[in-house]
Write an enzyme that holds these catalytic residues in place. Structure first.
Site, PDB file in Angstrom:
ATOM      1  N   CYS A   2       7.274   8.095   2.340  1.00 43.91           N
ATOM      2  CA  CYS A   2       6.573   9.367   2.099  1.00 43.91           C
ATOM      3  C   CYS A   2       6.676   9.674   0.612  1.00 43.91           C
ATOM      4  CB  CYS A   2       7.239  10.487   2.886  1.00 43.91           C
ATOM      5  SG  CYS A   2       7.337  10.159   4.624  1.00 43.91           S
ATOM      6  N   ARG A  27       1.886   6.358  -0.955  1.00 41.62           N
ATOM      7  CA  ARG A  27       3.138   6.164  -0.202  1.00 41.62           C
ATOM      8  C   ARG A  27       3.006   6.644   1.239  1.00 41.62           C
ATOM      9  NH1 ARG A  27       7.567   5.472  -3.493  1.00 41.62           N
ATOM     10  NH2 ARG A  27       8.930   6.213  -1.842  1.00 41.62           N
ATOM     11  N   TRP A  73       4.130   9.641   5.754  1.00 42.45           N
ATOM     12  CA  TRP A  73       3.781   8.469   6.562  1.00 42.45           C
ATOM     13  C   TRP A  73       4.696   8.544   7.762  1.00 42.45           C
ATOM     14  CZ3 TRP A  73       5.853   3.761   8.382  1.00 42.45           C
ATOM     15  CH2 TRP A  73       4.900   2.856   8.860  1.00 42.45           C
ATOM     16  N   ASN A  99      12.170  12.089   2.673  1.00 43.55           N
ATOM     17  CA  ASN A  99      11.640  10.727   2.756  1.00 43.55           C
ATOM     18  C   ASN A  99      12.782   9.859   3.257  1.00 43.55           C
ATOM     19  OD1 ASN A  99      10.306   8.314   2.478  1.00 43.55           O
ATOM     20  ND2 ASN A  99      10.791   8.103   0.298  1.00 43.55           N
ATOM     21  N   GLY A 100      12.570   9.208   4.411  1.00 49.54           N
ATOM     22  CA  GLY A 100      13.632   8.348   4.951  1.00 49.54           C
ATOM     23  C   GLY A 100      13.745   8.539   6.454  1.00 49.54           C
ATOM     24  N   GLU A 485      -1.976 -15.526   1.914  1.00 45.70           N
ATOM     25  CA  GLU A 485      -2.204 -14.289   1.154  1.00 45.70           C
ATOM     26  C   GLU A 485      -3.649 -13.822   1.303  1.00 45.70           C
ATOM     27  OE1 GLU A 485      -0.546 -12.055  -0.017  1.00 45.70           O
ATOM     28  OE2 GLU A 485      -1.820 -11.039  -1.464  1.00 45.70           O
ATOM     29  N   LYS A 489      -4.774 -10.181   2.805  1.00 49.50           N
ATOM     30  CA  LYS A 489      -5.665  -9.270   2.062  1.00 49.50           C
ATOM     31  C   LYS A 489      -6.821  -8.841   2.956  1.00 49.50           C
ATOM     32  CE  LYS A 489      -3.648  -8.127  -0.696  1.00 49.50           C
ATOM     33  NZ  LYS A 489      -2.360  -8.654  -0.543  1.00 49.50           N
ATOM     34  N   GLU A 492      -5.702  -6.619   6.076  1.00 48.80           N
ATOM     35  CA  GLU A 492      -5.091  -5.304   5.849  1.00 48.80           C
ATOM     36  C   GLU A 492      -6.075  -4.302   5.260  1.00 48.80           C
ATOM     37  OE1 GLU A 492      -1.967  -4.771   2.951  1.00 48.80           O
ATOM     38  OE2 GLU A 492      -2.652  -6.482   1.803  1.00 48.80           O
ATOM     39  N   HIS A 508      -3.560 -29.224  15.382  1.00 44.25           N
ATOM     40  CA  HIS A 508      -2.494 -28.960  16.380  1.00 44.25           C
ATOM     41  C   HIS A 508      -2.764 -27.684  17.163  1.00 44.25           C
ATOM     42  CE1 HIS A 508      -0.179 -32.253  14.707  1.00 44.25           C
ATOM     43  NE2 HIS A 508      -0.482 -31.783  13.500  1.00 44.25           N
ATOM     44  N   LYS A 607       2.023   2.163   0.863  1.00 43.72           N
ATOM     45  CA  LYS A 607       2.292   1.217  -0.213  1.00 43.72           C
ATOM     46  C   LYS A 607       3.736   0.738  -0.214  1.00 43.72           C
ATOM     47  CE  LYS A 607       1.472  -1.154  -3.904  1.00 43.72           C
ATOM     48  NZ  LYS A 607       0.675  -2.401  -3.751  1.00 43.72           N
TER      49      LYS A 607
HETATM   50  C1  AGP Z   1       0.630  -6.383   0.528  1.00 42.40           C
HETATM   51  O1  AGP Z   1      -0.765  -6.347   0.266  1.00 42.40           O
HETATM   52  C2  AGP Z   1       1.056  -5.377   1.531  1.00 42.40           C
HETATM   53  N1  AGP Z   1       0.648  -4.077   1.175  1.00 42.40           N
HETATM   54  C3  AGP Z   1       2.499  -5.471   1.955  1.00 42.40           C
HETATM   55  O2  AGP Z   1       2.597  -6.654   2.727  1.00 42.40           O
HETATM   56  C4  AGP Z   1       3.587  -5.551   0.847  1.00 42.40           C
HETATM   57  O3  AGP Z   1       3.468  -6.763   0.150  1.00 42.40           O
HETATM   58  C5  AGP Z   1       4.967  -5.515   1.529  1.00 42.40           C
HETATM   59  O4  AGP Z   1       5.100  -4.279   2.186  1.00 42.40           O
HETATM   60  C6  AGP Z   1       6.127  -5.708   0.554  1.00 42.40           C
HETATM   61  O5  AGP Z   1       6.159  -4.640  -0.354  1.00 42.40           O
HETATM   62  P1  AGP Z   1       7.108  -4.782  -1.653  1.00 42.40           P
HETATM   63  O6  AGP Z   1       6.593  -5.938  -2.452  1.00 42.40           O
HETATM   64  O7  AGP Z   1       6.967  -3.481  -2.350  1.00 42.40           O
HETATM   65  O8  AGP Z   1       8.504  -5.030  -1.169  1.00 42.40           O
END
Ligand code: AGP
Length: 612
Positions: A2, A27, A73, A99-100, A485, A489, A492, A508, A607
């Site tokens: 958050c 966040r 969040w 936050n937590g 990766e 992308k 998500e 396989h 994020k």
């Molecule tokens: C990446 O596009 C994602 N948003 C997510 O997987 C991110 O990489 C992951 O949460 C790790 O975050 P960090 O690098 O801040 O630890």
């Protein structure tokens, strides 16, 4: 997970808090709220983004020069008006934002219910604020001591900003496991989850450590500790973050801005570490440790998401160049699977935010087991950066878009420099190969710039595939993690189901998925696997799969087999991951835009995942 913002000074707190919350929406953004103190206490909160709160506040009293605000969040309790922060204690003595996660909130809630407390929300935060009030009313102590005493019984993580109604001239802030930054202004103080809401007002900041508590008035700050009766001297540092770094800079989305920032981000990450004459790699933060790292029995890399993918690239780099065994673990698995960690191991934690709870827990486990722990983070002063023995910052600048882009390419740049330097220390790299790779690293920013010129072409490809329901991304060797990766992308930000796979693994099982509706993205630059991947492309074509191929400039073989191709500049295979990731970022971006998705704040995501 958050975002927290607080203000105490002489200005209108609401304006500062709301604008700060907007900078922290990455966040978390499922609900938001604010508490303002101007004689009376005024709490306004609602489901939705900060803009919804802003509209609601226009109908309320928004005066007051002390305020705390929160963008959420959800972890406990669904996103709605009642579960939104701030939370007020039952007798109105305290109001706070959090936050937590409070892990023993159930036990505390049961105790409070037995004492006659009634709860409105499903949140752990409301338990926390009532627990503080309960201690205050029953232990007969000051508000400050009640906060300290109550928090000493709390298990879990918190970043808190607290107003005590009986002390209307004060503002409290404290943290354990969730980040908090204090900004020092002229007769004013700022509190925030990170420095981005603060930098437009002041560049003098202090990062709180776990169990620090600050007691703020308009013109004073006392730094104490929850558990020990002592005052510390606050150490403020000047940060070189600039407001422009945080705004969109004319781009439609933060994600697109950050994709286009990669030439500079990679250049900034290399700068000062690859000497201008290309003669050497110098990684200041770990130079003294590199000789030991190069002799490590094993390197264990712990990370999550995209950062885990950069860790996979590092496995190929360290094993190929430095002959060091590498194991790459999802931090969330590593922390619970009773891993074997030996004294001769080095653990490298990779994290853009430096606050990912699972990664933080993984390094604490590794430290307890006696391993040496290094960190690769993008946020200066973040928890992982401060809890690791040493590390290397990626100089990507603030990454606001939830989908990580420039953080990934700069992480891989750092890991490449580390692996090459270790190989150089061990005498495993001929000098001309070492110098040639360094020279190629220095050329990466201009190659990325060239590659970005294909954006419109990639956008055209996206128009063809934006309605797909599934997609496969295939690669081999250094480019296998890039396939993963690319898939992440796409899924998500566009919500299309996508999977990354080693290209040779298709036979396989996954090849059963291939038909004329399945776009298959091959990451197929010129490297030692090229001839093998040509066969893999043929296997897909034979089953009517639609091939999109990322190929090296001038390639004709795979280009002619593919329905669509994207050319990337020629580069050493070990540096190809940094280049090859970029067209996949753009492909995902344009597909998501075409699908009307919110690329900067995709549904269900945030994020920084600071809760497990
Ligand atoms: C990446 O596009 C994602 N948003 C997510 O997987 C991110 O990489 C992951 O949460 C790790 O975050 P960090 O690098 O801040 O630890």
């Amino acid at each position: 997970m958050c975002g927290i913002v607080g203000y105490i000074g002489n200005k209108n707190a609401a304006k500062i808090v709301l604008s700060g919350l907007k900078r922290l929406e990455y966040r978390g953004y499922d609900s938001a709220g604010i508490a303002l103190l101007s004689g009376a206490l005024n709490i306004v909160k609602c489901k939705g983004k900060v803009s919804a709160l802003e509209d609601l506040l226009k109908t309320k009293d928004s005066s007051g020069s002390i305020g705390i605000g929160h963008t959420r969040w959800a972890t406990h309790g669904e996103p709605n008006d009642v579960n939104a922060h701030p939370h007020l204690s039952m007798d109105g003595k305290f109001v706070l934002i959090h936050n937590g996660i409070i892990e023993n909130y159930r036990k505390l809630k049961d105790e409070l219910i037995n004492e006659g407390y009634v709860f409105k929300s499903e949140t752990d935060t409301e338990v926390l604020v009532n627990w503080i009030e309960f201690v205050y009313l029953h232990a007969g102590v000051s508000a400050e001591d009640a906060i300290k005493l109550a928090l000493s019984k709390v298990e879990g993580t918190f970043g808190l900003a607290i107003i005590a109604i009986d002390e209307p001239e004060k503002l409290y802030a404290t943290r354990r496991g969730s980040p908090l930054v204090i900004g020092l202004g002229d007769d004013e103080f700022f509190i925030a989850s990170d420095a981005t809401p603060i930098v437009e007002y002041t560049k003098r900041v202090m990062y709180l450590e776990d169990d620090d508590i600050v007691i703020l008035t308009k013109d004073s700050l006392k730094l104490k500790n929850i558990n020990i009766e002592k005052s510390d001297i606050p150490i403020f540092q000047k940060i070189d973050l600039d407001v422009n770094d945080i705004d969109k800079g004319g781009y439609e989305h933060f994600m697109l801005k950050e994709i286009y920032e990669q030439p500079n981000a990679v250049a900034d990450t290399i700068r000062g570490r690859v000497l201008p004459d290309g003669s050497e790699i110098k990684l200041g933060g770990i130079m003294g440790i590199l000789p030991e790292l190069s002799k490590a029995d094993r390197i264990i890399i712990v990370a999550c998401g995209t950062s885990w993918h950069s860790g996979l690239v590092a496995e190929y780099l360290f094993e190929h160049f430095a002959k060091i065994p590498v194991e790459v673990d999802y931090a969330s698995e590593f922390r619970y699977r009773d891993p074997i960690i030996n004294k001769g191991d080095f653990v490298i934690a990779i994290s853009q935010s430096g606050e990912t709870a699972d990664t933080l827990a993984a390094i604490r486990l590794a430290k307890k087991a006696g391993a040496r722990v290094l960190g690769i983070c993008n946020v200066v002063g973040s928890s992982i950066a401060r809890e690791t023995e040493a590390g290397v910052y990626t100089h990507a600048g603030p990454e606001i878009g939830v989908a990580s882009t420039k953080a990934f390419t700069t992480q891989v740049a750092v890991l490449t420099m580390m692996a090459l330097k270790c190989a150089n220390i061990k005498g495993l790299l001929l000098m001309d190969e070492y110098l040639s790779l360094i020279k190629e690293m220095r050329e990466l920013p201009s190659k990325i710039k060239t590659l970005l010129k294909q954006d419109d072409h990639i956008k055209e490809i996206a128009q063809v595939f934006f309605n797909s329901n599934n997609a496969l991304f295939l690669g081999r060797g250094y480019l296998f993690p890039i396939a993963l990766e690319g898939a992440l992308k796409l899924k998500e930000i566009s919500y299309i189901h996508a999977e990354g796979y080693p290209a040779a693994e298709m036979k396989h099982g996954p090849i059963a998925l291939i038909d004329e509706n399945m776009p298959v993205v091959f990451v197929a630059a010129h490297d030692r696997y090229y001839d093998k991947i040509v066969s893999n492309v043929q296997e897909v074509k034979a089953r009517k799969g639609v091939v999109i191929a990322v190929v090296t400039q001038g390639d004709t073989t795979i280009r002619d087999m593919a329905s669509f191709s994207i050319e990337i500049p020629e580069v050493n295979e070990a540096l190809a991951p940094i280049i090859a990731a970029i067209p996949l970022q753009l492909l995902a971006y344009h597909i998501a835009i075409k699908r009307g998705c919110n690329v900067d704040q995709p549904r269900n995501l945030a994020k920084s995942v600071t809760v497990e």
